[in-house]
Motif scaffolding. Structure first.
Motif, PDB file in Angstrom:
ATOM      1  N   THR A  29     -10.094  -3.656  -2.713  1.00  0.00           N
ATOM      2  CA  THR A  29      -9.677  -2.586  -3.639  1.00  0.00           C
ATOM      3  C   THR A  29      -8.674  -1.635  -3.005  1.00  0.00           C
ATOM      4  OG1 THR A  29     -11.534  -1.179  -3.023  1.00  0.00           O
ATOM      5  CG2 THR A  29     -11.850  -2.660  -4.899  1.00  0.00           C
ATOM      6  N   SER A  30      -8.677  -1.513  -1.699  1.00  0.00           N
ATOM      7  CA  SER A  30      -7.755  -0.602  -1.022  1.00  0.00           C
ATOM      8  C   SER A  30      -6.453  -1.276  -0.618  1.00  0.00           C
ATOM      9  CB  SER A  30      -8.420  -0.001   0.218  1.00  0.00           C
ATOM     10  OG  SER A  30      -8.711  -1.024   1.156  1.00  0.00           O
ATOM     11  N   ARG A  31      -6.344  -2.574  -0.801  1.00  0.00           N
ATOM     12  CA  ARG A  31      -5.222  -3.323  -0.251  1.00  0.00           C
ATOM     13  C   ARG A  31      -4.303  -3.958  -1.286  1.00  0.00           C
ATOM     14  NH1 ARG A  31      -6.582  -7.614   2.159  1.00  0.00           N
ATOM     15  NH2 ARG A  31      -8.825  -7.757   1.809  1.00  0.00           N
ATOM     16  N   VAL A  32      -4.764  -4.150  -2.509  1.00  0.00           N
ATOM     17  CA  VAL A  32      -3.949  -4.844  -3.510  1.00  0.00           C
ATOM     18  C   VAL A  32      -4.125  -4.205  -4.880  1.00  0.00           C
ATOM     19  CG1 VAL A  32      -4.115  -7.015  -2.240  1.00  0.00           C
ATOM     20  CG2 VAL A  32      -5.736  -6.535  -4.112  1.00  0.00           C
ATOM     21  N   CYS A  33      -3.244  -4.606  -5.796  1.00  0.00           N
ATOM     22  CA  CYS A  33      -3.367  -4.178  -7.184  1.00  0.00           C
ATOM     23  C   CYS A  33      -4.563  -4.872  -7.827  1.00  0.00           C
ATOM     24  CB  CYS A  33      -2.113  -4.534  -7.972  1.00  0.00           C
ATOM     25  SG  CYS A  33      -0.669  -3.571  -7.531  1.00  0.00           S
ATOM     26  N   MET A  34      -5.248  -4.122  -8.673  1.00  0.00           N
ATOM     27  CA  MET A  34      -6.381  -4.683  -9.393  1.00  0.00           C
ATOM     28  C   MET A  34      -6.285  -4.302 -10.856  1.00  0.00           C
ATOM     29  SD  MET A  34      -9.548  -4.406  -6.767  1.00  0.00           S
ATOM     30  CE  MET A  34     -10.390  -5.695  -7.681  1.00  0.00           C
ATOM     31  N   GLY A  35      -6.966  -5.071 -11.701  1.00  0.00           N
ATOM     32  CA  GLY A  35      -6.874  -4.794 -13.118  1.00  0.00           C
ATOM     33  C   GLY A  35      -8.082  -5.263 -13.899  1.00  0.00           C
ATOM     34  N   GLN A 102       0.917  -4.760  -3.940  1.00  0.00           N
ATOM     35  CA  GLN A 102       0.231  -3.506  -3.665  1.00  0.00           C
ATOM     36  C   GLN A 102       0.632  -2.414  -4.650  1.00  0.00           C
ATOM     37  OE1 GLN A 102       1.511  -3.017   0.474  1.00  0.00           O
ATOM     38  NE2 GLN A 102      -0.632  -3.224   1.058  1.00  0.00           N
ATOM     39  N   TRP A 103       1.859  -2.465  -5.144  1.00  0.00           N
ATOM     40  CA  TRP A 103       2.388  -1.336  -5.917  1.00  0.00           C
ATOM     41  C   TRP A 103       2.686  -1.665  -7.368  1.00  0.00           C
ATOM     42  CZ3 TRP A 103       1.458   2.547  -2.961  1.00  0.00           C
ATOM     43  CH2 TRP A 103       1.512   2.403  -1.571  1.00  0.00           C
ATOM     44  N   SER A 104       2.961  -2.910  -7.687  1.00  0.00           N
ATOM     45  CA  SER A 104       3.345  -3.266  -9.044  1.00  0.00           C
ATOM     46  C   SER A 104       2.174  -3.105 -10.003  1.00  0.00           C
ATOM     47  CB  SER A 104       3.830  -4.718  -9.081  1.00  0.00           C
ATOM     48  OG  SER A 104       4.937  -4.873  -8.232  1.00  0.00           O
ATOM     49  N   LEU A 105       2.450  -2.577 -11.165  1.00  0.00           N
ATOM     50  CA  LEU A 105       1.411  -2.365 -12.178  1.00  0.00           C
ATOM     51  C   LEU A 105       1.665  -3.355 -13.310  1.00  0.00           C
ATOM     52  CD1 LEU A 105       1.445   1.523 -12.084  1.00  0.00           C
ATOM     53  CD2 LEU A 105      -0.389   0.042 -11.264  1.00  0.00           C
TER      54      LEU A 105
END
Length: 125
Positions: A29-35, A102-105
């Motif tokens: 959860t602290s290292r990559v984008c999640m959804g 890491q940053w893309s939504l």
């Protein structure tokens, strides 16, 4: 190899609330984008909300103002607070992680490579 386990689904009446949780392994959860994604019977899987490593969020238009995505990195857990639920919110809800970003939504399910087993949300009118 990340493992994701959702919980918190259930049946509620329209206008009610639920909070979904997704317990993740490996500190992801602290290292990559999640959804969070959802899929209703006969429909394609759609993106609901996403959060990047800094905590910036993005929502589908249909849930703006009603749903809130958040995470607790110390607990390796992703959340989806769902308020003012509507019958159209009825679906299987999935937690997902995009290990390459890491940053893309992104709300495109094709970009995510780790998935939980899903938790059912049913909203009655």
């Amino acid at each position: 190899q990340a493992q994701l386990v959702e919980s918190g689904g259930g049946s509620v009446q329209a206008g009610g609330s639920l909070r979904l949780s997704c317990e993740a392994s490996g500190g992801i959860t602290s290292r990559v984008c999640m959804g969070w994604f959802r899929q209703a019977p006969g429909k394609e899987r759609e993106g609901v909300a996403t959060i990047n490593v800094s905590g910036t969020t993005r929502y589908a238009d249909s849930v703006v103002g009603r749903f809130t995505i958040s995470k607790d990195n110390a607990k390796n857990t992703l959340y989806l607070q769902m308020n003012n639920l509507k019958p159209d919110d009825t679906a299987m809800y999935y937690c997902a992680a995009d290990s390459s970003r890491q940053w893309s939504l992104l709300l495109d399910s094709n970009q995510y490579n780790y998935w939980g087993q899903g938790t059912q949300v049913t909203v009655s009118s």
